[in-house]
Design a protein around this motif. Sequence first.
Motif, short mmCIF file in Angstrom:
data_model
loop_
_atom_site.label_atom_id
_atom_site.label_comp_id
_atom_site.label_asym_id
_atom_site.label_seq_id
_atom_site.Cartn_x
_atom_site.Cartn_y
_atom_site.Cartn_z
N GLN A 1 63.41 -27.44 6.43
CA GLN A 1 62.67 -28.08 7.52
C GLN A 1 61.81 -29.22 7.00
O GLN A 1 61.76 -30.31 7.59
N LYS A 2 61.14 -28.97 5.86
CA LYS A 2 60.31 -30.03 5.27
C LYS A 2 61.18 -31.21 4.83
O LYS A 2 60.79 -32.38 5.03
N LEU A 3 62.34 -30.90 4.24
CA LEU A 3 63.23 -31.98 3.83
C LEU A 3 63.75 -32.75 5.03
O LEU A 3 63.90 -33.98 4.98
N ASP A 4 64.02 -32.03 6.13
CA ASP A 4 64.48 -32.70 7.34
C ASP A 4 63.39 -33.60 7.89
O ASP A 4 63.64 -34.74 8.30
N GLU A 5 62.16 -33.09 7.89
CA GLU A 5 61.03 -33.93 8.34
C GLU A 5 60.84 -35.11 7.42
O GLU A 5 60.58 -36.24 7.87
N TYR A 6 61.00 -34.86 6.10
CA TYR A 6 60.85 -35.95 5.14
C TYR A 6 61.95 -36.99 5.32
O TYR A 6 61.71 -38.19 5.25
N GLU A 7 63.20 -36.50 5.58
CA GLU A 7 64.34 -37.42 5.74
C GLU A 7 64.12 -38.34 6.93
O GLU A 7 64.51 -39.51 6.90
N HIS A 8 63.49 -37.81 7.98
CA HIS A 8 63.27 -38.62 9.17
C HIS A 8 61.88 -39.23 9.22
O HIS A 8 61.45 -39.74 10.25
N ALA B 1 60.42 -41.50 3.73
CA ALA B 1 61.80 -41.46 3.25
C ALA B 1 62.47 -42.82 3.39
O ALA B 1 63.19 -43.27 2.50
N ARG B 2 62.25 -43.46 4.54
CA ARG B 2 62.85 -44.79 4.71
C ARG B 2 62.27 -45.78 3.72
O ARG B 2 62.99 -46.64 3.21
N ILE B 3 60.96 -45.66 3.47
CA ILE B 3 60.34 -46.57 2.51
C ILE B 3 60.92 -46.37 1.12
O ILE B 3 61.24 -47.33 0.41
N LEU B 4 61.08 -45.09 0.71
CA LEU B 4 61.64 -44.82 -0.61
C LEU B 4 63.10 -45.27 -0.68
O LEU B 4 63.55 -45.76 -1.73
N LYS C 1 62.98 -48.87 -1.16
CA LYS C 1 62.57 -49.16 -2.53
C LYS C 1 63.75 -49.02 -3.49
O LYS C 1 63.94 -49.86 -4.38
N LYS C 2 64.54 -47.97 -3.30
CA LYS C 2 65.71 -47.80 -4.16
C LYS C 2 66.70 -48.94 -3.95
O LYS C 2 67.32 -49.41 -4.90
N ARG C 3 66.84 -49.38 -2.69
CA ARG C 3 67.74 -50.49 -2.44
C ARG C 3 67.24 -51.76 -3.13
O ARG C 3 68.01 -52.50 -3.74
N ILE C 4 65.93 -52.00 -3.06
CA ILE C 4 65.36 -53.19 -3.71
C ILE C 4 65.51 -53.08 -5.22
O ILE C 4 65.85 -54.07 -5.90
N ASP C 5 65.25 -51.88 -5.77
CA ASP C 5 65.42 -51.70 -7.22
C ASP C 5 66.87 -51.98 -7.63
O ASP C 5 67.11 -52.61 -8.67
N THR C 6 67.82 -51.53 -6.82
CA THR C 6 69.22 -51.78 -7.14
C THR C 6 69.54 -53.27 -7.07
O THR C 6 70.25 -53.81 -7.94
N LEU C 7 69.02 -53.93 -6.04
CA LEU C 7 69.25 -55.38 -5.93
C LEU C 7 68.65 -56.13 -7.12
O LEU C 7 69.26 -57.07 -7.64
N ILE C 8 67.47 -55.71 -7.54
CA ILE C 8 66.83 -56.36 -8.69
C ILE C 8 67.67 -56.17 -9.94
O ILE C 8 67.83 -57.09 -10.76
N GLN C 9 68.24 -54.96 -10.10
CA GLN C 9 69.00 -54.68 -11.31
C GLN C 9 70.30 -55.47 -11.36
O GLN C 9 70.77 -55.83 -12.44
N ILE C 10 70.93 -55.71 -10.20
CA ILE C 10 72.23 -56.39 -10.22
C ILE C 10 72.10 -57.90 -10.14
O ILE C 10 73.12 -58.59 -10.19
N MET C 11 70.87 -58.40 -10.00
CA MET C 11 70.71 -59.86 -9.93
C MET C 11 71.00 -60.48 -11.28
O MET C 11 70.74 -59.91 -12.34
#
Length: 583
Positions: free
Chosen positions: A215-222, A226-229, A232-242
């Motif tokens: 339940q906590k993970l479901d709340e965290y996922e929504h 969670a969206r911010i993290l 952040k992971k998407r930005i980190d990936t973009l930075i790494q592949i630049m």
Amino acid sequence: MTLKSKISLALTFLFGIILLLGGLGAYYLNQLSDDSKAILQDNYISLEFAGGMQRTLADAARKQTVDTDAVAEFDENLKKQEANVTEVGEQEATNLLRREFNRFRRGATDSTTVRRMQELLFRLDDINRQAIVRKNEVAKQTAKDALVWLAVVGTFCVLIVLSFIVNFPNYIANPLRELTRGIKEVTSRNFEERLHFQSSDEFGELAQSFNRMAQKLDEYEHSNLARILFEKKRIDTLIQIMSDGIIGLDQNRYILFVNQVASRLLGLNEADLIGKYAPDIALDNDLMRTLMQDQPSAENEPSILKIYDIDAKGPGKENYFTKQIQPVDIVRTGDVQSVRAGYVIVLKNITPFKELDLAKTNFIATVSHELKTPISSIKMSLKLLDDTRIGQLNDEQRDLVTHVRDDADRLLNITGELLNMAQVESGHIELNMQSVAPADLVGYAVNALSIPAQERNINVKTNLSPQLPSVKADPDKTSWVLVNFLSNAIRHSPDDGLIEISANSVGTEIEFRVRDHGAGIRAEHQSRVFDRYFKATGSNGKSGSTGLGLAISKEFITSMNGQIGLDTTVTDGAAFWFRLPVA
């Protein structure tokens, strides 16, 4: 009840079954032992005693005499029989045998007495033999009862144990299997999965804890976090592949992140950089020291660095990078003022563009140098045509020669500008720095353009402050800048116009200014007038020449540690200025 208690209870139950079967078997074995013992001790021994006495009487009858040893032996067996009376009627027969034996021992050895004694012995024998048969039947019945009870109880226990073997492992394995399935679902980001088995032991607590976690993970996922993290992971990936090198610093200049390109250029692993203080790394790393030299500022222009890049795909080579330090300012929630959150250092690889630019510069320099020779020949031919010794020219021919001379001068000026730009772009500006009087520089520019100004009746007014100190500059390049300013002013001034040239002291510098009253420069073009190949159009729609003069002027002045600019406050015409340090 806890799982430990249930397992202990189950093991206790199995132990109880074992005890029950063992106890029941031991009980019936003990019963059979008692029955056998009763036959042996109570009856078989009595038969032995009776047999011994019969053998004594038989010997006495055969010998027709009674000796003392036989009497003693009979008496001993009789005493043992008296001590081993166990059956009904055995006591009476034994007592009668004692009475007849006493008579026999006192001398009544007649056949009647012996016969009565034998009858009594046969009676004892018969009583004990019947008892043996009866007790044997009891023993058989005990054995049958034992077999029945052991079969019933054993079958019942086997059924219970089989049920226990079948069900108890499932009791342990089913919750674990359900938990494993739930964990796999959660691992697949199905946070709506729940465990539904009910139990009051540790499995029940485990199911409740798992459901709360899901339940906590479901709340965290929504949740927004969670969206911010995720972002952040998407930005980190973009930075790494630049393909550009990127280094992130916090407000205290500790390294927050670095991509693969930047770590490769620095020659350090990412793990050796993250979390480290950048100035400490700069002590032993030349590139980091170069990156940290400039104070991070939004006004910093990108600078070009030549860095040897060890590319994994090849042997590596020297590449060109532009360095840009971008400050990161954020406004905290509830605040209105922004605060400095850190800096981002970007190393953009411009090697392909730099190589193309160098090729273009070399091409322009070569072409311009090659054009100067035919242009000089054209001017020499024009000069010869003006010589009256080779013949007179009519008016039409003289006009043609004048136009050709103007075009040749224009071509010569363009090739000169291209050569100067090639010198600027190649980074090899040769300076002859010396002390120069401002009046000499202004006088040279005015004299150089006096004829074009007179042809259009333009008044060039000079305004020099008295006793101006000398400036430290290259006189040729400084004069070239003044001539360029003045030629632009003449080009954009109307006939019978006014151009003002001034030189004044501003602090520790001397400011040279050229002011015209022509069409001026449009507001949207004022910020780009010093860009290479940019042709600014005036308010009247006319444009300049090559778009190189002002760009070359800026490079010349900045190479002499001066400043150059356009006075944007002037609206009727244009005013260009540059400043050089006092010698």
